[in-house]
Write an enzyme that holds these catalytic residues in place. Structure first.
Site, PDB file in Angstrom:
ATOM      1  N   ASP A 228       0.858  -1.192   0.000  1.00 11.31           N
ATOM      2  CA  ASP A 228       0.000   0.000   0.000  1.00 11.31           C
ATOM      3  C   ASP A 228       0.901   1.250   0.000  1.00 11.31           C
ATOM      4  O   ASP A 228       0.864   2.044   0.921  1.00 11.31           O
ATOM      5  CB  ASP A 228      -0.969  -0.003   1.195  1.00 11.31           C
ATOM      6  CG  ASP A 228      -0.261  -0.096   2.544  1.00 11.31           C
ATOM      7  OD1 ASP A 228       0.885  -0.591   2.599  1.00 11.31           O
ATOM      8  OD2 ASP A 228      -0.854   0.344   3.554  1.00 11.31           O
TER       9      ASP A 228
ATOM     10  N   HIS B 130       9.005  -0.860   9.350  1.00  6.96           N
ATOM     11  CA  HIS B 130       8.080  -1.994   9.356  1.00  6.96           C
ATOM     12  C   HIS B 130       8.261  -2.916   8.141  1.00  6.96           C
ATOM     13  O   HIS B 130       8.606  -4.087   8.262  1.00  6.96           O
ATOM     14  CB  HIS B 130       6.632  -1.491   9.362  1.00  6.96           C
ATOM     15  CG  HIS B 130       6.309  -0.574  10.482  1.00  6.96           C
ATOM     16  ND1 HIS B 130       6.226  -1.003  11.785  1.00  6.96           N
ATOM     17  CD2 HIS B 130       6.020   0.752  10.514  1.00  6.96           C
ATOM     18  CE1 HIS B 130       5.899   0.013  12.566  1.00  6.96           C
ATOM     19  NE2 HIS B 130       5.774   1.100  11.821  1.00  6.96           N
TER      20      HIS B 130
HETATM   21  C1  BDR Z   1       2.120  -0.793   8.657  1.00  8.32           C
HETATM   22  O1  BDR Z   1       1.106   0.172   8.379  1.00  8.32           O
HETATM   23  C2  BDR Z   1       1.496   0.992   7.297  1.00  8.32           C
HETATM   24  O2  BDR Z   1       1.299   2.327   7.600  1.00  8.32           O
HETATM   25  C3  BDR Z   1       2.954   0.718   7.044  1.00  8.32           C
HETATM   26  O3  BDR Z   1       3.260   0.847   5.664  1.00  8.32           O
HETATM   27  C4  BDR Z   1       3.150  -0.672   7.549  1.00  8.32           C
HETATM   28  O4  BDR Z   1       2.854  -1.620   6.536  1.00  8.32           O
HETATM   29  C5  BDR Z   1       2.655  -0.559  10.048  1.00  8.32           C
HETATM   30  O5  BDR Z   1       1.655  -0.736  11.007  1.00  8.32           O
HETATM   31 CA    CA Z   2       2.675  -0.935   4.177  1.00 11.75          CA
END
Ligand code: BDR
Ligand code: CA
Length: 319
Positions: free
Chosen positions: A15, A244
């Site tokens: 995303d 992340h």
């Molecule tokens: C996840 O949420 C999204 O905002 C980041 O891209 C990551 O995949 C972290 O909680």
């Molecule tokens: Ca993400």
């Protein structure tokens, strides 16, 4: 637990999103065999996520990688509008990248996943770093999918730490809890890379400075990170950000070997109460020595070696 120690074809579901953009750069830098990318609404809409993905891939000299637009809305309900406060209004820190000449394929992300699973039967690894809507749709449309895919790695959830959307829920799970439950219930092996480890993997100011002084691709990614640092600095108490999605990619590629990752059952709370979106990892076997409980197929990453920020920065500087 199958994961691509040997080079394996990878389908990425994302995303894009600043840390998703770093992940695309990392996969390219690591020489991953990226056979397709699907977008999903999360940080931005699936449509904008696909555009960002195409533009980041072109930036990283991989305009040849095919990108499919995925689900706009979660399995139930509507897309909530994204996370502009974290990722900027355009999802990539309001950096305007040169527009790639490439366009999304006409197929949906779920159809692309299904097709690639057949083209690379028994070898395809799925790396999902956004809400799990496309994977759930593919599972519903293609009951053979779990038997065709070698393994799934997700960035999502929180086993022993707080959530980042609610007290217990992490964003990728919370944004489509029914899809997450579907993916974790399916008969395929899932590696869960959650906030337990991704909040501890960080870029510090020195990494950002190095990227901003690096070659053009690194500089563009560094420019995106300004927004991410502005969000995370008060959260983490120092100029830095959490890594992340790139951390999940490193685990999926076998570039980072977890030091603690029990294989246990995991389920998602889909109730409407305060537990909604929690990933409940059944870790009782750690103390009681249970024989395998039903649903024992999820590898929950609880600890990884330190220093991932250095490795990621080095990889991105090589682009
Ligand atoms: C996840 O949420 C999204 O905002 C980041 O891209 C990551 O995949 C972290 O909680
Ligand atoms: Ca993400």
């Amino acid at each position: 637990m199958p994961r691509p120690r040997e080079p394996a074809p990878i389908y990425l579901d994302c995303d894009t999103g600043i840390d998703d953009a770093l992940t695309l750069g990392y996969l390219v830098a690591a020489g991953a065999e990226l056979v397709g990318v699907g977008s999903v609404s999360g940080n931005v809409s699936a449509e904008l996520g696909a555009r960002n993905t195409l533009d980041v891939l072109a930036l990283a000299h991989r305009a040849d990688v095919r990108v499919a637009v995925g689900a706009h809305d979660p399995i139930r309900g509507s897309f909530h509008g994204g996370a502009p406060g974290v990722h900027g209004a355009n999802g990539i820190g309001d950096v305007v990248l040169p527009r790639s000449d490439a366009a999304p394929t006409g197929e949906t992300a779920a159809a692309m996943l299904s097709r690639l699973a057949r083209e690379h039967a028994g070898r395809l690894h799925v790396l999902a770093v956004g809400p799990l809507t496309n994977l759930a749709l593919a599972l519903d449309a293609d009951p053979e999918l779990p038997s065709l895919v070698a393994g799934v790695t997700i960035m999502g959830g929180a086993a022993l730490v707080p959530g980042n959307v609610t007290a217990v829920a992490e964003a990728n799970i919370f944004n489509d809890v029914l899809a997450a439950a579907r993916v974790l219930d399916a008969e395929w092996p899932v590696t869960v890379v959650g906030l337990d480890v991704t909040m501890e993997a960080r870029f510090e100011q020195r990494h950002l400075d190095a990227l901003l002084e690096g070659p053009p691709v690194a500089r563009a990614l560094g420019a995106m990170l300004g927004t991410y640092f502005r969000y995370y600095t008060p959260v983490l108490g120092r100029p830095s950000c959490a890594l992340h999605d790139p951390l999940a990619a490193a685990v999926a590629l076998g570039e980072l070997e977890p030091t603690l990752a029990p294989v246990v059952p995991v389920e998602v709370d889909t109730t409407e109460g305060p537990g909604r979106g929690q990933t409940i990892a059944d870790l009782r076997s750690r103390f009681i020595g249970y024989p395998a409980l039903p649903g024992t197929r999820h590898r929950v990453v609880l600890e990884v070696p330190t220093g991932f920020g250095d490795r990621l920065a080095e990889a991105l500087l090589g682009l």
